[in-house]
Design an enzyme around this catalytic site. Structure first.
Site, PDB file in Angstrom:
ATOM      1  N   HIS A 202      45.023  43.789  32.561  1.00  0.00           N
ATOM      2  CA  HIS A 202      46.203  43.884  31.697  1.00  0.00           C
ATOM      3  C   HIS A 202      47.148  45.012  32.081  1.00  0.00           C
ATOM      4  CE1 HIS A 202      44.948  47.183  28.754  1.00  0.00           C
ATOM      5  NE2 HIS A 202      43.878  47.000  29.476  1.00  0.00           N
ATOM      6  N   THR A 238      28.150  34.257  30.222  1.00  0.00           N
ATOM      7  CA  THR A 238      29.061  33.168  30.578  1.00  0.00           C
ATOM      8  C   THR A 238      30.344  33.741  31.177  1.00  0.00           C
ATOM      9  OG1 THR A 238      28.198  31.797  28.796  1.00  0.00           O
ATOM     10  CG2 THR A 238      30.365  31.211  29.682  1.00  0.00           C
ATOM     11  N   CYS A 326      44.370  54.304  25.579  1.00  0.00           N
ATOM     12  CA  CYS A 326      42.962  53.932  25.445  1.00  0.00           C
ATOM     13  C   CYS A 326      42.203  54.922  24.562  1.00  0.00           C
ATOM     14  CB  CYS A 326      42.296  53.872  26.820  1.00  0.00           C
ATOM     15  SG  CYS A 326      43.026  52.628  27.898  1.00  0.00           S
TER      16      CYS A 326
END
Length: 384
Positions: A202, A238, A326
């Site tokens: 991102h 997954t 962050c």
């Protein structure tokens, strides 16, 4: 006019990224581990993304491990490498200005009995190569240095750092946090002597929640996530097909006409720095031109708290950061700003402006005009 100047926190995704993410969520939505046609279609997206990313680094496809983003990549690089190589030694070297996703895993390793050396930086945000060389010991197993500082845009001489490390102790593993560098610089891990490289999607107009870790063939590393054995048993779970597919497209876009993209970003940065010089009581902490990253401008405004200015700008639809987004939910003075020796009066008066490929000079002009209007009022208010 809306001006989004917080691209080092996150970027708007490209239309091509959005399209492939939607397609893999609504049409080709199979599990990449499934043996039927839908599964094989999904697996093909993973393979293509890995091929594209490996190509941007001139690396082997098997050296690319998809993760949930930069923080996971950094955690795996540090903790996974330390645990896998601790018989060779328990000493790690890093810098005093690393992102929390590097600093906090290192403090965790310290609790496990590893010894961490944090190198200071000079007023430009660079480590001393001599201090680095002196810090390397026979029991040093890992060195971690960020490529581009996320707050001020300082660029470390990665290739030179690697040469010093390998000359002093060839068995040391060199990790580079390239989260603010990938897409902005041509990175060649093998040529530059990088063993591990962390990247986040991102930051380059790709999706959130996906990134990758480059792991040079032969580097010993332990997984952090165990389960079904996906990605050669290094990261079970997954596989995030939409995320990986979107990251692959974003990587391809960023490295297409790359020089022109970076020339334009640098031009925007320099224009912003030039115009900030028109405002009294302003200190720019980032260098012009190629001396620092093309997308980051750190600037301090005397007499105004950064959080107050951030929200005043937000009211005018101008979006910036008061530091690293962050860690913005944990207020405190930036270790980077302290590390570069910023004067006390500027420590809580600094914002970060960061550009992406959608920004324009007209937005910068609007931002400067707005600052000229807001700052005198805010300074009078804070003095009162």
């Amino acid at each position: 006019m809306e001006c989004y100047f917080d691209n080092s926190a996150s970027t708007r995704v490209l239309d091509s990224v959005k399209d492939i993410v939607v397609k893999t969520m609504t049409e080709d939505y199979g599990n990449a581990a499934a043996k039927h046609r839908k599964g094989m279609e999904a697996e093909q997206y993973i393979r293509e993304a890995r091929r594209i990313i490996a190509g941007t680094l001139k690396a082997a496809e098997k050296e690319i491990l998809f993760t949930s983003g930069g923080s996971e990549s950094n955690n795996m690089a540090l903790i996974g490498t330390a645990l896998a190589n601790q018989r060779a030694g328990r000493h790690i070297i890093s810098t005093a200005v690393e992102h929390p996703s590097v600093y906090n895993p290192l403090t965790y390793l310290e609790e496990l009995g590893f010894e961490i050396t944090f190198l200071p930086v000079d007023h430009n945000g660079h480590i001393s190569l001599q201090q680095l060389e002196e810090a390397i010991r026979p029991d040093t197993i890992l060195v971690s240095v960020m490529y581009v500082n996320n707050e001020v845009g300082a660029v470390e001489p990665i290739e030179e750092i690697s040469r010093i490390i390998k000359a002093k102790n060839p068995s040391v593993i060199f990790h580079v946090d390239a989260i603010q560098a990938y897409g902005k610089y041509v990175i060649r891990p093998k040529k530059q002597g990088i063993d591990l490289l962390s990247v986040s999607g991102h930051k380059i107009h790709g999706p959130k929640g996906v990134g990758f870790l480059y792991i040079r063939s032969g580097v010993k590393i332990k997984p952090l996530i165990y389960g079904g054995g996906q990605q050669n048993n290094l990261r079970s779970g997954t596989e995030n097909v939409p995320g990986a597919a979107g990251l692959g497209v974003a990587a391809k876009e960023m490295y297409t006409d790359h020089e022109e993209k970076i020339r334009r970003l640098t031009e925007l940065k320099d224009y912003m720095i030039d115009r900030l010089g028109e405002i009294e009581g302003t200190l720019v902490n980032s260098k012009m031109g190629t001396e620092s990253a093309p997308q980051i401008v750190s600037v301090s405004f005397e007499g105004v708290r950064s959080e107050v200015l951030l929200h005043a700008l937000e009211d005018k639809e101008i979006y910036v950061s008061s530091g690293s987004a962050c860690s913005s939910h944990h207020p405190g003075i930036s270790g980077t700003l302290k590390g570069i020796g910023l004067a006390q009066k500027y420590l809580d008066a600094t914002i970060r402006i960061s550009f992406g490929i959608f920004n324009t000079k007209e937005e910068i002009d609007y931002c400067i005009d707005t600052l000229k209007e807001l700052l005198p009022v805010l300074r009078r208010y804070q003095r009162g």
